[in-house]
Scaffold this motif. Structure first.
Motif, PDB file in Angstrom:
ATOM      1  N   VAL A  76      32.222  38.664  35.813  1.00  0.00           N
ATOM      2  CA  VAL A  76      32.355  38.114  34.463  1.00  0.00           C
ATOM      3  C   VAL A  76      33.654  37.314  34.383  1.00  0.00           C
ATOM      4  O   VAL A  76      34.591  37.565  35.147  1.00  0.00           O
ATOM      5  CB  VAL A  76      32.324  39.241  33.398  1.00  0.00           C
ATOM      6  N   ARG A  77      33.659  36.373  33.471  1.00  0.00           N
ATOM      7  CA  ARG A  77      34.894  35.661  33.140  1.00  0.00           C
ATOM      8  C   ARG A  77      34.849  35.339  31.654  1.00  0.00           C
ATOM      9  O   ARG A  77      33.782  35.158  31.075  1.00  0.00           O
ATOM     10  CB  ARG A  77      35.080  34.406  33.984  1.00  0.00           C
ATOM     11  N   GLU A  78      36.010  35.298  31.046  1.00  0.00           N
ATOM     12  CA  GLU A  78      36.086  35.071  29.605  1.00  0.00           C
ATOM     13  C   GLU A  78      35.960  33.592  29.248  1.00  0.00           C
ATOM     14  O   GLU A  78      35.551  33.252  28.154  1.00  0.00           O
ATOM     15  CB  GLU A  78      37.382  35.636  29.022  1.00  0.00           C
ATOM     16  N   SER A  79      36.326  32.693  30.166  1.00  0.00           N
ATOM     17  CA  SER A  79      36.212  31.259  29.927  1.00  0.00           C
ATOM     18  C   SER A  79      35.982  30.547  31.255  1.00  0.00           C
ATOM     19  O   SER A  79      36.177  31.125  32.321  1.00  0.00           O
ATOM     20  CB  SER A  79      37.470  30.715  29.250  1.00  0.00           C
ATOM     21  N   LEU A  80      35.583  29.279  31.169  1.00  0.00           N
ATOM     22  CA  LEU A  80      35.336  28.499  32.381  1.00  0.00           C
ATOM     23  C   LEU A  80      36.609  28.254  33.179  1.00  0.00           C
ATOM     24  O   LEU A  80      36.551  27.955  34.371  1.00  0.00           O
ATOM     25  CB  LEU A  80      34.695  27.160  32.019  1.00  0.00           C
ATOM     26  N   ASN A  81      37.758  28.394  32.537  1.00  0.00           N
ATOM     27  CA  ASN A  81      39.034  28.159  33.216  1.00  0.00           C
ATOM     28  C   ASN A  81      39.529  29.374  33.995  1.00  0.00           C
ATOM     29  O   ASN A  81      40.514  29.268  34.724  1.00  0.00           O
ATOM     30  CB  ASN A  81      40.104  27.746  32.198  1.00  0.00           C
ATOM     31  N   GLN A  82      38.890  30.510  33.814  1.00  0.00           N
ATOM     32  CA  GLN A  82      39.344  31.733  34.476  1.00  0.00           C
ATOM     33  C   GLN A  82      38.458  32.051  35.677  1.00  0.00           C
ATOM     34  O   GLN A  82      37.274  31.711  35.696  1.00  0.00           O
ATOM     35  CB  GLN A  82      39.308  32.903  33.498  1.00  0.00           C
ATOM     36  N   PRO A  83      39.013  32.742  36.652  1.00  0.00           N
ATOM     37  CA  PRO A  83      38.186  33.163  37.788  1.00  0.00           C
ATOM     38  C   PRO A  83      37.293  34.347  37.392  1.00  0.00           C
ATOM     39  O   PRO A  83      37.586  35.074  36.438  1.00  0.00           O
ATOM     40  CB  PRO A  83      39.216  33.587  38.841  1.00  0.00           C
ATOM     41  N   PHE A  84      36.203  34.518  38.122  1.00  0.00           N
ATOM     42  CA  PHE A  84      35.350  35.681  37.897  1.00  0.00           C
ATOM     43  C   PHE A  84      36.081  36.941  38.330  1.00  0.00           C
ATOM     44  O   PHE A  84      36.886  36.924  39.259  1.00  0.00           O
ATOM     45  CB  PHE A  84      34.055  35.567  38.712  1.00  0.00           C
ATOM     46  N   ARG A  85      35.776  38.047  37.648  1.00  0.00           N
ATOM     47  CA  ARG A  85      36.298  39.351  38.053  1.00  0.00           C
ATOM     48  C   ARG A  85      35.123  40.325  38.094  1.00  0.00           C
ATOM     49  O   ARG A  85      34.172  40.220  37.332  1.00  0.00           O
ATOM     50  CB  ARG A  85      37.400  39.832  37.119  1.00  0.00           C
ATOM     51  N   ARG A  86      35.230  41.252  39.008  1.00  0.00           N
ATOM     52  CA  ARG A  86      34.168  42.246  39.192  1.00  0.00           C
ATOM     53  C   ARG A  86      34.234  43.294  38.090  1.00  0.00           C
ATOM     54  O   ARG A  86      35.321  43.747  37.719  1.00  0.00           O
ATOM     55  CB  ARG A  86      34.341  42.896  40.553  1.00  0.00           C
ATOM     56  N   ILE A  87      33.055  43.674  37.565  1.00  0.00           N
ATOM     57  CA  ILE A  87      32.961  44.749  36.575  1.00  0.00           C
ATOM     58  C   ILE A  87      31.863  45.709  37.026  1.00  0.00           C
ATOM     59  O   ILE A  87      31.073  45.403  37.912  1.00  0.00           O
ATOM     60  CB  ILE A  87      32.673  44.209  35.149  1.00  0.00           C
ATOM     61  N   SER A  88      31.815  46.868  36.385  1.00  0.00           N
ATOM     62  CA  SER A  88      30.793  47.862  36.738  1.00  0.00           C
ATOM     63  C   SER A  88      29.449  47.454  36.130  1.00  0.00           C
ATOM     64  O   SER A  88      29.374  46.628  35.218  1.00  0.00           O
ATOM     65  CB  SER A  88      31.197  49.242  36.216  1.00  0.00           C
ATOM     66  N   TRP A  89      28.387  48.067  36.620  1.00  0.00           N
ATOM     67  CA  TRP A  89      27.053  47.799  36.087  1.00  0.00           C
ATOM     68  C   TRP A  89      26.971  48.225  34.624  1.00  0.00           C
ATOM     69  O   TRP A  89      26.341  47.541  33.813  1.00  0.00           O
ATOM     70  CB  TRP A  89      25.989  48.509  36.927  1.00  0.00           C
ATOM     71  N   ASP A  90      27.600  49.347  34.271  1.00  0.00           N
ATOM     72  CA  ASP A  90      27.594  49.796  32.870  1.00  0.00           C
ATOM     73  C   ASP A  90      28.318  48.802  31.971  1.00  0.00           C
ATOM     74  O   ASP A  90      27.862  48.507  30.861  1.00  0.00           O
ATOM     75  CB  ASP A  90      28.233  51.189  32.743  1.00  0.00           C
ATOM     76  N   GLU A  91      29.452  48.293  32.453  1.00  0.00           N
ATOM     77  CA  GLU A  91      30.180  47.289  31.667  1.00  0.00           C
ATOM     78  C   GLU A  91      29.334  46.030  31.473  1.00  0.00           C
ATOM     79  O   GLU A  91      29.298  45.463  30.376  1.00  0.00           O
ATOM     80  CB  GLU A  91      31.488  46.905  32.363  1.00  0.00           C
ATOM     81  N   ALA A  92      28.664  45.609  32.524  1.00  0.00           N
ATOM     82  CA  ALA A  92      27.817  44.414  32.434  1.00  0.00           C
ATOM     83  C   ALA A  92      26.683  44.633  31.443  1.00  0.00           C
ATOM     84  O   ALA A  92      26.403  43.774  30.596  1.00  0.00           O
ATOM     85  CB  ALA A  92      27.261  44.061  33.815  1.00  0.00           C
ATOM     86  N   PHE A  93      26.038  45.788  31.524  1.00  0.00           N
ATOM     87  CA  PHE A  93      24.942  46.102  30.603  1.00  0.00           C
ATOM     88  C   PHE A  93      25.444  46.100  29.160  1.00  0.00           C
ATOM     89  O   PHE A  93      24.836  45.483  28.276  1.00  0.00           O
ATOM     90  CB  PHE A  93      24.330  47.460  30.966  1.00  0.00           C
ATOM     91  N   ASN A  94      26.553  46.782  28.909  1.00  0.00           N
ATOM     92  CA  ASN A  94      27.109  46.842  27.553  1.00  0.00           C
ATOM     93  C   ASN A  94      27.538  45.468  27.048  1.00  0.00           C
ATOM     94  O   ASN A  94      27.351  45.149  25.870  1.00  0.00           O
ATOM     95  CB  ASN A  94      28.281  47.820  27.499  1.00  0.00           C
ATOM     96  N   LEU A  95      28.092  44.648  27.921  1.00  0.00           N
ATOM     97  CA  LEU A  95      28.491  43.298  27.538  1.00  0.00           C
ATOM     98  C   LEU A  95      27.275  42.483  27.096  1.00  0.00           C
ATOM     99  O   LEU A  95      27.301  41.815  26.055  1.00  0.00           O
ATOM    100  CB  LEU A  95      29.198  42.613  28.704  1.00  0.00           C
ATOM    101  N   ILE A  96      26.192  42.552  27.850  1.00  0.00           N
ATOM    102  CA  ILE A  96      24.973  41.815  27.510  1.00  0.00           C
ATOM    103  C   ILE A  96      24.390  42.310  26.196  1.00  0.00           C
ATOM    104  O   ILE A  96      24.050  41.523  25.308  1.00  0.00           O
ATOM    105  CB  ILE A  96      23.945  41.925  28.659  1.00  0.00           C
ATOM    106  N   VAL A  97      24.290  43.621  26.038  1.00  0.00           N
ATOM    107  CA  VAL A  97      23.745  44.195  24.804  1.00  0.00           C
ATOM    108  C   VAL A  97      24.582  43.771  23.604  1.00  0.00           C
ATOM    109  O   VAL A  97      24.046  43.348  22.565  1.00  0.00           O
ATOM    110  CB  VAL A  97      23.659  45.735  24.906  1.00  0.00           C
ATOM    111  N   ASN A  98      25.891  43.867  23.720  1.00  0.00           N
ATOM    112  CA  ASN A  98      26.769  43.494  22.603  1.00  0.00           C
ATOM    113  C   ASN A  98      26.688  42.012  22.268  1.00  0.00           C
ATOM    114  O   ASN A  98      26.730  41.631  21.094  1.00  0.00           O
ATOM    115  CB  ASN A  98      28.212  43.910  22.892  1.00  0.00           C
TER     116      ASN A  98
END
Length: 175
Positions: A76-98
């Motif tokens: 995930v990254r917060e903006s196009l100017n930032q590099p991607f960072r690794r997150i957990s599967w739970d974090e990814a799921f919660n991010l998508i749901v939110n």
């Protein structure tokens, strides 16, 4: 193994012919990526009847999608100017749901849409449409199948007078 393998491009459905060469070939240097890993080489198959050696950039670079470390972890990254960072599967799921909940709360269910891949199987399309229509309440679903096939459709119209492949055209004429 040192022989080229003839196959078809799996992308848009046109079926362009490809020749795939293994990394090790007699009398040639081993083809390696930037990390030194041996990689396969792809080129258009000049003997293929429909593509005659011509391929688009997706077909020509298909080996890049075969990297064994590709898509192993959510990034995930917060903006196009930032590099991607690794997150957990739970974090990814919660991010998508939110994110989906936020869009629905501010724009309604029609604020959500999905753009599917032409490589999705029928079952994948079915599940995606059930999610969008049945769970989220929107009909906003499209896919790249129309974009990939736009040149074929133009060819059908010019040569056959209708926008479907010959088997569909034949079926339409019987009605």
């Amino acid at each position: 193994m040192t022989d080229n393998i003839k196959t078809l491009c799996p992308y848009c459905g046109v079926g362009c012919g490809l020749e795939v060469s293994p990394p090790a070939q007699q009398g040639k240097a081993i083809n390696r990526d930037s990390q030194g890993n041996p990689i396969w080489k792809v080129r258009g198959d000049r003997t293929h009847p429909s593509s005659q050696g011509m391929v688009c950039v997706k077909g020509a670079t298909i080996t890049e999608s075969l990297d064994k470390d590709r898509l192993r972890y959510p990034m995930v990254r917060e903006s196009l100017n930032q590099p991607f960072r690794r997150i957990s599967w739970d974090e990814a799921f919660n991010l998508i749901v939110n994110k989906i909940k936020s869009v629905c709360a501010t724009s309604g269910s029609d604020g959500v849409c999905m753009y599917g891949s032409g490589q999705m199987q029928t079952e994948d399309y079915y599940v995606a449409q059930k999610l969008l229509k049945g769970c989220l309440g929107t009909n906003n679903f499209d896919s790249n199948s129309r974009l990939c096939m736009s040149s074929a459709v133009a060819g059908y119209v010019q040569s056959l007078g209708a926008d479907g492949p010959p088997l569909l055209l034949r079926g339409l004429r019987t009605y």
